[in-house]
Design a protein around this motif. Structure first.
Motif, short mmCIF file in Angstrom:
data_model
loop_
_atom_site.label_atom_id
_atom_site.label_comp_id
_atom_site.label_asym_id
_atom_site.label_seq_id
_atom_site.Cartn_x
_atom_site.Cartn_y
_atom_site.Cartn_z
N SER A 103 0.83 -1.20 0.00
CA SER A 103 0.00 0.00 0.00
C SER A 103 0.86 1.26 0.00
CB SER A 103 -0.92 -0.02 1.23
OG SER A 103 -1.69 1.16 1.29
N THR A 110 3.90 1.50 -1.16
CA THR A 110 4.55 1.61 -2.48
C THR A 110 3.59 2.20 -3.51
OG1 THR A 110 5.91 -0.33 -1.96
CG2 THR A 110 5.73 0.31 -4.28
N ARG A 111 2.32 1.78 -3.46
CA ARG A 111 1.34 2.35 -4.40
C ARG A 111 1.15 3.85 -4.15
NH1 ARG A 111 -1.41 -2.71 -3.60
NH2 ARG A 111 -2.65 -1.75 -1.93
N ARG A 112 1.11 4.26 -2.87
CA ARG A 112 0.94 5.68 -2.58
C ARG A 112 2.15 6.49 -3.04
NH1 ARG A 112 -0.88 3.79 2.51
NH2 ARG A 112 1.04 4.57 3.49
N ARG A 132 4.11 5.74 -5.57
CA ARG A 132 4.04 5.85 -7.03
C ARG A 132 2.99 6.86 -7.46
NH1 ARG A 132 4.34 -0.61 -8.71
NH2 ARG A 132 6.55 -0.91 -8.12
N ALA A 133 1.85 6.83 -6.77
CA ALA A 133 0.80 7.79 -7.13
C ALA A 133 1.24 9.21 -6.83
CB ALA A 133 -0.49 7.47 -6.37
N ALA A 134 1.94 9.42 -5.70
CA ALA A 134 2.41 10.76 -5.36
C ALA A 134 3.49 11.22 -6.33
CB ALA A 134 2.94 10.77 -3.93
N ALA A 140 3.68 10.39 -9.42
CA ALA A 140 3.05 10.72 -10.69
C ALA A 140 2.37 12.08 -10.64
CB ALA A 140 2.04 9.64 -11.06
N THR A 141 1.84 12.46 -9.48
CA THR A 141 1.14 13.73 -9.35
C THR A 141 2.02 14.86 -8.80
OG1 THR A 141 0.35 13.09 -7.15
CG2 THR A 141 -1.07 12.58 -9.02
N PRO A 195 3.44 11.34 -0.41
CA PRO A 195 2.53 10.35 0.15
C PRO A 195 2.26 10.57 1.63
CG PRO A 195 4.71 9.41 -0.13
CD PRO A 195 4.75 10.76 -0.75
#
Length: 347
Positions: A331, A333-335, A337-339, A341-342, A346
């Motif tokens: 979880s 790691t996904r946050r 990556r999402a942070a 990208a934006t 995180p």
């Protein structure tokens, strides 16, 4: 008849009511309440400075603990007495790995046989038969009272007490007999002693888990016509496992480390093999650290297995189980990556 009419001067004076209440009289209920203070606006709330609580002594204690840990680690690295070269030389040698395998075998056999017998003893103690209760209580009392090393040596020297064992009519003629000289070897004696010793403690662990389950569960199951064996297998034991598992895991770990006591019978388990090696080369400390490292590693693996088994049996009590460390890592790691990208950070 004359009628007398008096004047105002002839009439008695009547006191008039007070014109105003005293200044110290309590206000009446009909008096208007005080005007409430206006609620602060969002801008005023946002302008307030939030000051976190200061835990100075906690910081001091944490710093002192870090200093002690740092000193210990520094001593491990710089003190030549630990002799890390010898440690890494013998950590994964064939003799040590074979000894680790023997230790795991003793732990597995002792745990399986001990808990199997312990479950039987626990239900014997919970039965309504006075004879079964007495037999189970006597067994538990005896094997918890006698030291483990005495039990191991007893089984190892069984041929000294009983030269022959036989099968026949009780208190009558023996139909078939055999010698005990080669019946029980060192490994067999160790497994028997560890299993019988473990069974006494396992019985009390299982009994404690069973009596922790509300009796209304079985009463409701009996009212529904569920067979007794199915009540135990599907209703009683799954709930009792939550109370059994922590103590049972402690016993397994204690048995794993307690297998070192079989070194008195010259069985090549981990501690005995380490003793043999440092008896030849005199490197006591690094060889003891080899045994310690293996005990720590395998105990950690057992603790991880305990965590997942407890989590499995907690499904009936927790609708949303706590995420595992691996789930939390995925979880996070996904946050990240999402942070990334934006362009944010995180949380």
């Amino acid at each position: 008849m004359d009628t007398a009419t008096g004047t105002d001067a002839d009439r008695p004076a009547v006191p008039s009511p007070p014109s105003a209440a005293p200044s110290d009289a309590p206000p009446s209920s009909s008096a208007p309440s005080a005007k409430a203070a206006p609620a602060p606006s969002e801008a005023e709330l946002a302008a307030l400075k939030v000051v976190p609580a200061r835990h100075y002594w906690r910081w001091v204690a944490g710093a002192a603990a870090l200093v002690v840990v740092a000193q210990f680690l520094h001593g491990l690295v710089t003190n030549p007495g630990w002799d890390w070269d010898t440690f890494f030389l013998y950590l994964s040698t064939d003799s040590v790995l074979n000894a680790v395998w023997v230790t795991l075998q003793l732990t597995a056999y002792g745990t399986a046989l001990g808990f199997a017998l312990g479950v039987v003893l626990a239900f014997m103690r919970l039965s309504r038969s006075v004879i079964l209760q007495t037999v189970a209580w006597t067994y538990i009392w005896a094997f918890r009272s006698i030291p483990l090393i005495v039990q191991l040596l007893f089984w190892f020297n069984l041929a000294y007490l009983y030269q022959e064992l036989g099968v026949g009519i009780p208190f009558g003629p023996v139909l078939w007999s055999f010698e005990t000289m080669n019946l029980v070897g060192a490994m067999s004696a160790a497994v028997i002693g560890l299993a019988l010793h473990q069974a006494a403690y396992a019985a009390e662990i299982v009994r404690g888990g069973i009596i922790s389950v509300d009796g209304g569960q079985l009463e409701a199951a009996a009212a529904l016509g569920i067979p007794r064996l199915r009540q135990i297998r599907r209703i009683l034991l799954p709930q009792a496992m939550r109370g059994i598992l922590p103590n049972a895991a402690n016993e397994v770990i204690s048995l794993f480390k307690g297998t070192s006591i079989v070194s008195v019978m010259a069985i090549g388990e981990l501690f005995y093999q380490v003793q043999v090696i440092y008896g030849r080369n005199g490197r006591v400390v690094p060889l003891l650290m080899v045994a310690t490292a293996w005990y720590i590693l395998l105990t950690t693996l057992l603790s991880i297995a305990q965590y997942y088994v407890e989590r499995h049996f907690a499904r009936g009590a927790e609708r949303t189980p706590v995420p595992t460390p691996f789930q939390r890592a995925r979880s996070f790691t996904r946050r990240v990556r999402a942070a990334a990208a934006t362009g944010g950070f995180p949380r």
